[in-house]
Design an enzyme around this catalytic site. Structure first.
Site, short mmCIF file in Angstrom:
data_model
loop_
_atom_site.label_atom_id
_atom_site.label_comp_id
_atom_site.label_asym_id
_atom_site.label_seq_id
_atom_site.Cartn_x
_atom_site.Cartn_y
_atom_site.Cartn_z
CG HIS A 1 -1.96 1.03 1.25
ND1 HIS A 1 -1.69 2.37 1.44
CD2 HIS A 1 -3.30 0.93 1.10
CE1 HIS A 1 -2.82 3.06 1.40
NE2 HIS A 1 -3.82 2.21 1.19
CB CYS B 1 -4.35 3.42 -2.03
SG CYS B 1 -5.43 4.41 -0.96
CG HIS C 1 -7.43 0.35 -0.68
ND1 HIS C 1 -6.66 0.63 0.43
CD2 HIS C 1 -7.67 -0.98 -0.65
CE1 HIS C 1 -6.45 -0.50 1.10
NE2 HIS C 1 -7.05 -1.48 0.45
CG ASP D 1 -9.71 3.37 1.11
OD1 ASP D 1 -9.91 2.74 2.16
OD2 ASP D 1 -8.62 3.88 0.84
CG HIS D 2 -10.61 6.01 4.37
ND1 HIS D 2 -9.54 6.83 4.61
CD2 HIS D 2 -10.23 4.77 4.74
CE1 HIS D 2 -8.54 6.10 5.10
NE2 HIS D 2 -8.94 4.86 5.18
CE1 TYR E 1 -11.80 0.99 6.04
CE2 TYR E 1 -10.83 2.57 7.56
CZ TYR E 1 -10.73 1.76 6.44
OH TYR E 1 -9.56 1.74 5.73
#
Length: 354
Positions: free
Chosen positions: A203, A241, A270, A314-315, A328
């Site tokens: 990552h 990501c 991500h 992702d987030h 999350y």
């Protein structure tokens, strides 16, 4: 063409988001999780791994991605004790492979896995998100400050003195030292991963620049090229990501998606949108127009260049009054998953009709 595999991060039985909720998201394939009650560097009990596998498969989902098996700081620092921790890491690869895990996400960031300055910044629509403002980071000195030596995302297991010591050790290192220690690590774990049929997916640093004078190297295309050549094996790949790379204007995430997907070296994605600012960035909704990234073009680049690996929203923001682990929650990530599904289906059917 094989379809991408939609996945969802889950923090285990204590997570407010349940497996029952995750399975109801259309198109959901896999749950991404880890063993969270074992200190970094130690071997995961087989019983814990099998319990994760059982609970996930009982929900009619797949357990094929681990995020993360943490890399002990002694490995990153190149200390003599790294030999034991690397062997433990290899054993963890073997153990998750026995449970049919096919991909491991990890990072090589010194001390801080990720850094944000606020976890509940209120956006114009009333939702809250994670943000990074450089002026707030500049107010913190991990070596000298007498204030709380923390920013969101920092490892709370460090005492104040321990944090000062480990930061000082990294500040004495160069980027070349960190590259050397990463190469040493990869040369030992990638053969094990290859033997087990597991793809290792590093990552990128988050954010993708140095903070507090610490070396950070997984930051841009030039460095990703160098990383992949350290051990030129298809099992040595990346987690693309979009948020970590896209928070810097110097990174063209679409071109990077094309390049590394065509090489077969993106094992995990991500997908996160960010709004790049002069003084940092804000995490936004997944929809392209909400941030600085063209999510459609990234997904099309992945599709056009043969990506069929694991991908997760992702987030997410906190919306509709939801509370829980920042970034999350269920609702906004579920919206993100549905958006990614829609983009992929539209791209797929558009290509089929040509």
């Amino acid at each position: 063409m094989e379809r991408m595999k939609l996945s969802f991060r889950w923090y285990g039985a204590e997570d407010k988001v349940t497996l029952e909720q995750i399975r109801q998201i259309p198109g959901m394939h896999s749950v991404v999780t880890a063993v969270y009650d074992v200190p970094p560097g130690e071997v995961w009990p087989k019983s814990s791994i099998q319990e994760l596998k059982r609970s996930i498969e009982d929900a009619n989902l797949h357990f094929e991605v681990v995020e993360s098996i943490p890399v002990h700081e002694d490995i990153k620092l190149g200390k003599p004790e790294r030999e034991r921790y690397i062997e433990n890491y290899c054993e963890n690869i073997r153990r998750v492979a026995e449970a049919s895990v096919k991909c491991i996400c990890y990072n090589f960031m010194p001390v801080f896995d990720w850094t944000r300055t606020q976890l509940d910044h209120v956006l114009e629509d009333g939702s809250t998100s994670l943000v990074y403002y450089q002026e707030q980071v500049d107010q913190v000195n991990p070596l000298e400050s007498d204030s709380d030596l923390t920013l969101p995302g920092w490892d709370s297991s460090y005492s104040r003195e321990e944090l000062k010591q480990v930061v000082a050790q990294y500040q004495a290192m160069t980027e070349e030292d960190l590259w050397s220690n990463l190469k040493y690590f990869l040369e030992r774990i990638i053969p094990v991963a290859a033997e087990c049929g597991v793809n290792m997916a590093i990552h990128e640093d988050d954010p993708c620049w140095s903070i507090f004078g610490l070396p950070r190297i997984i930051t841009c295309q030039e460095n990703l090229d160098r990383f992949l050549k350290l051990v030129d094996d298809p099992h040595n790949g990346i987690t693309l990501c979009t948020g970590s790379l896209g928070c810097s204007c110097r990174n063209n995430v679409v071109e990077m998606a094309k390049k590394y997907a065509s090489m077969g070296r993106i094992h995990f994605v991500h997908m996160r949108n960010v709004k790049v600012l002069e003084n940092g960035f804000e995490e936004r909704a997944h929809l392209s127009e909400c941030g600085s990234l063209d999510m459609y073009e990234i997904m099309k680049a992945l599709y056009d260049h043969g990506f069929s690996g694991y991908i997760r929203p992702d987030h997410g923001r906190m919306i509709w009054g939801e509370t829980g682990r920042p970034g999350y929650g269920l609702y906004d990530r579920a919206l993100g998953a549905t958006y990614l599904n829609g983009l992929w289906e539209a791209i797929e059917k558009g290509e089929q009709r040509k």
